[in-house]
Design an enzyme around this catalytic site. Structure first.
Site, short mmCIF file in Angstrom:
data_model
loop_
_atom_site.label_atom_id
_atom_site.label_comp_id
_atom_site.label_asym_id
_atom_site.label_seq_id
_atom_site.Cartn_x
_atom_site.Cartn_y
_atom_site.Cartn_z
CG ASP A 1 -7.45 3.69 2.76
OD1 ASP A 1 -8.45 3.41 1.87
OD2 ASP A 1 -7.46 4.71 2.99
CE LYS B 1 -1.91 1.86 3.48
NZ LYS B 1 -2.87 1.87 4.64
#
Length: 214
Positions: A142, A124
């Site tokens: 997320d 991420k």
């Protein structure tokens, strides 16, 4: 898990997102690729606002890996102790700074594999850096995107990797660059976890969320 929305519906959703905010921005303050990596690494299990408060003074004195190493772990810790898991994060920032100096000449690499190899940097974080700094259409999934993607049917998936693939596979290419920013902001401020603001949502009529009419 919601069903996958069709192409035309997804295009209309992102057309509305674009009309509302043509150039969405990430909310983590940074001045270069290095401070972006550090800010994103610090943001795990913390709010962007909290990270920005902690890094405001830090990035004035340590905006390169060399300066961060000169500051040292104790000096860094003093700046970020208001952030959750700050001790472990400080160790990782010092370690990744050392690697950047020794292996990359102090520069942040622009490949996902190289970024992920840095301590405290996961997929991420790497995708955020690739997207925000190098404007590569990488999708950083997320909790907000995971929730919105599954609720709405935009990009459903059983885990973050599946949602990332769904974004890449189903969102039209002309919206890929800003897709994750639009979705993060919509999930953070409108499609909230506990009390989604469906009544004022600009994609309410297109969303597959079953509880939106309650």
């Amino acid at each position: 898990m919601a069903k996958q929305l069709d192409y035309h519906t997804i295009r209309e959703i992102f057309s509305r997102f674009h009309a509302a905010e043509p150039e969405p921005k990430g909310e983590l303050d940074h001045v270069n690729a290095y401070t972006l990596v550090v800010a994103v690494a610090l943001s795990a299990q913390a709010t962007d606002a909290g990270v920005n408060r902690a890094t405001k003074e830090l990035f004035r004195i340590a905006d390169t890996p060399e300066k961060m190493l000169a500051l040292g772990e104790a000096g860094l810790t003093a700046h970020i102790k208001t952030i959750g898991l700050y001790r472990n994060k400080a160790k990782n920032v010092i370690k990744l700074s050392k690697i950047l100096v020794e292996d990359y000449g102090g520069e942040v690499p622009n490949s996902r594999a190289a970024l992920i190899s840095l301590p405290g940097v996961g997929r991420k974080t790497a995708n955020v850096v690739l997207n925000m700094w190098w404007r590569y259409p990488a999708q950083a999934v997320d909790t907000h995107i995971f929730r919105l993607g599954n609720r709405s049917g935009i990009c459903p998936g059983k885990d973050v990797e599946a949602v990332e693939r769904a974004i890449e596979d189903h969102i039209p290419v002309d919206f890929q660059q800003h897709a994750h920013h639009w979705m993060i902001l919509h999930g953070r401020y409108v499609c909230k976890a506990r009390k989604p603001m469906c009544a004022t949502c600009i994609i309410r009529d297109l969303c597959m969320y079953e509880d939106k009419n309650l």
